[in-house]
Design a protein around this motif. Structure first.
Motif, PDB file in Angstrom:
ATOM      1  N   ALA A   8      19.130 -15.388   9.493  1.00 53.14           N
ATOM      2  CA  ALA A   8      17.818 -14.775   9.722  1.00 53.14           C
ATOM      3  C   ALA A   8      17.990 -13.285   9.988  1.00 53.14           C
ATOM      4  O   ALA A   8      18.890 -12.887  10.720  1.00 53.14           O
ATOM      5  CB  ALA A   8      17.128 -15.435  10.915  1.00 53.14           C
ATOM      6  N   GLY A   9      17.123 -12.487   9.404  1.00 46.23           N
ATOM      7  CA  GLY A   9      17.184 -11.054   9.654  1.00 46.23           C
ATOM      8  C   GLY A   9      16.736 -10.264   8.445  1.00 46.23           C
ATOM      9  O   GLY A   9      16.380 -10.828   7.412  1.00 46.23           O
ATOM     10  N   GLU A  10      16.772  -8.962   8.585  1.00 49.80           N
ATOM     11  CA  GLU A  10      16.280  -8.083   7.523  1.00 49.80           C
ATOM     12  C   GLU A  10      17.031  -8.325   6.221  1.00 49.80           C
ATOM     13  O   GLU A  10      18.180  -8.750   6.220  1.00 49.80           O
ATOM     14  CB  GLU A  10      16.359  -6.612   7.972  1.00 49.80           C
ATOM     15  N   GLU A  87      19.687  -1.883  13.605  1.00 49.82           N
ATOM     16  CA  GLU A  87      19.115  -0.683  14.205  1.00 49.82           C
ATOM     17  C   GLU A  87      18.110   0.003  13.296  1.00 49.82           C
ATOM     18  O   GLU A  87      17.275   0.770  13.762  1.00 49.82           O
ATOM     19  CB  GLU A  87      20.240   0.293  14.556  1.00 49.82           C
ATOM     20  N   LYS A  88      18.162  -0.261  11.992  1.00 52.94           N
ATOM     21  CA  LYS A  88      17.403   0.538  11.040  1.00 52.94           C
ATOM     22  C   LYS A  88      16.015   0.001  10.719  1.00 52.94           C
ATOM     23  O   LYS A  88      15.072   0.755  10.595  1.00 52.94           O
ATOM     24  CB  LYS A  88      18.203   0.680   9.745  1.00 52.94           C
ATOM     25  N   GLU A 115      22.302  -1.199  22.145  1.00 55.90           N
ATOM     26  CA  GLU A 115      21.096  -0.401  22.363  1.00 55.90           C
ATOM     27  C   GLU A 115      19.829  -1.256  22.405  1.00 55.90           C
ATOM     28  O   GLU A 115      18.809  -0.824  22.938  1.00 55.90           O
ATOM     29  CB  GLU A 115      20.940   0.670  21.272  1.00 55.90           C
ATOM     30  N   LEU A 116      19.865  -2.449  21.824  1.00 52.23           N
ATOM     31  CA  LEU A 116      18.695  -3.327  21.819  1.00 52.23           C
ATOM     32  C   LEU A 116      18.753  -4.384  22.918  1.00 52.23           C
ATOM     33  O   LEU A 116      17.953  -5.322  22.920  1.00 52.23           O
ATOM     34  CB  LEU A 116      18.537  -3.987  20.449  1.00 52.23           C
ATOM     35  N   HIS A 117      19.681  -4.226  23.850  1.00 54.25           N
ATOM     36  CA  HIS A 117      19.800  -5.200  24.938  1.00 54.25           C
ATOM     37  C   HIS A 117      18.474  -5.373  25.670  1.00 54.25           C
ATOM     38  O   HIS A 117      17.989  -6.492  25.833  1.00 54.25           O
ATOM     39  CB  HIS A 117      20.894  -4.797  25.934  1.00 54.25           C
ATOM     40  N   HIS A 118      17.887  -4.299  26.128  1.00 47.01           N
ATOM     41  CA  HIS A 118      16.679  -4.407  26.947  1.00 47.01           C
ATOM     42  C   HIS A 118      15.493  -5.044  26.203  1.00 47.01           C
ATOM     43  O   HIS A 118      14.902  -5.997  26.715  1.00 47.01           O
ATOM     44  CB  HIS A 118      16.282  -3.042  27.532  1.00 47.01           C
ATOM     45  N   PRO A 119      15.134  -4.573  24.997  1.00 46.04           N
ATOM     46  CA  PRO A 119      13.971  -5.184  24.346  1.00 46.04           C
ATOM     47  C   PRO A 119      14.194  -6.636  23.917  1.00 46.04           C
ATOM     48  O   PRO A 119      13.226  -7.358  23.698  1.00 46.04           O
ATOM     49  CB  PRO A 119      13.701  -4.284  23.138  1.00 46.04           C
TER      50      PRO A 119
END
Length: 146
Positions: A8-10, A87-88, A115-119
């Protein structure tokens, strides 16, 4: 034992090919499935099946119904889901697929950069494993077969 893994993903980068190549190199007994990777076909499938739609909203809704059907069938048959948050690109489909995997009781490996840990903290806490790279996801997958 052979596993089916839903990726699953972009669909814009080559991360799926990277996972498939690494799994093949390690001779992991896995088959991979996932969303339609041909973006134009994914967007047009509703009109291909139902005919021309009156506007872009109806075109998107028609395509979404068939893409959701495909995802549901393939994900239900999968033994494991690997969901990549890059990230993109915008990640709405990845979030939806990861949540669907969890609601289906499918084991989930979540790939997300630091960098996406928090969201992604709530989703990450529900995943069976959270990693930061494709290499770490492959190691987690390989560990199942040890």
């Amino acid at each position: 034992m052979r596993l089916t893994v839903y990726l699953a993903g972009e669909i814009h980068s080559s991360w799926r090919e990277e996972i498939k190549e690494k799994a093949q190199t390690l001779q992991l007994p896995v088959d991979f499935v996932g969303p339609m990777e041909n973006h134009d076909r994914s967007d047009a499938i509703g009109e291909e099946i139902l005919g021309e739609q009156p506007d872009a909203v109806f075109r998107d809704e028609a395509a979404s119904s068939f893409n959701n059907l495909r995802t549901q069938v393939l994900m239900k048959k999968a033994d494991l889901v690997i969901a990549l948050f890059g990230e993109k690109y915008r990640q709405w489909n990845t979030a939806m697929d990861a949540s669907a995997a969890l609601s289906l009781g499918k084991p989930l490996i979540l790939i997300r950069p630091k960098e996406l840990h928090h969201p992604l903290k709530e989703l990450s806490s529900k995943a069976n494993a959270t990693v930061e790279t494709v290499n770490q996801a492959i190691k987690a997958l390989a560990y199942i077969f040890e």
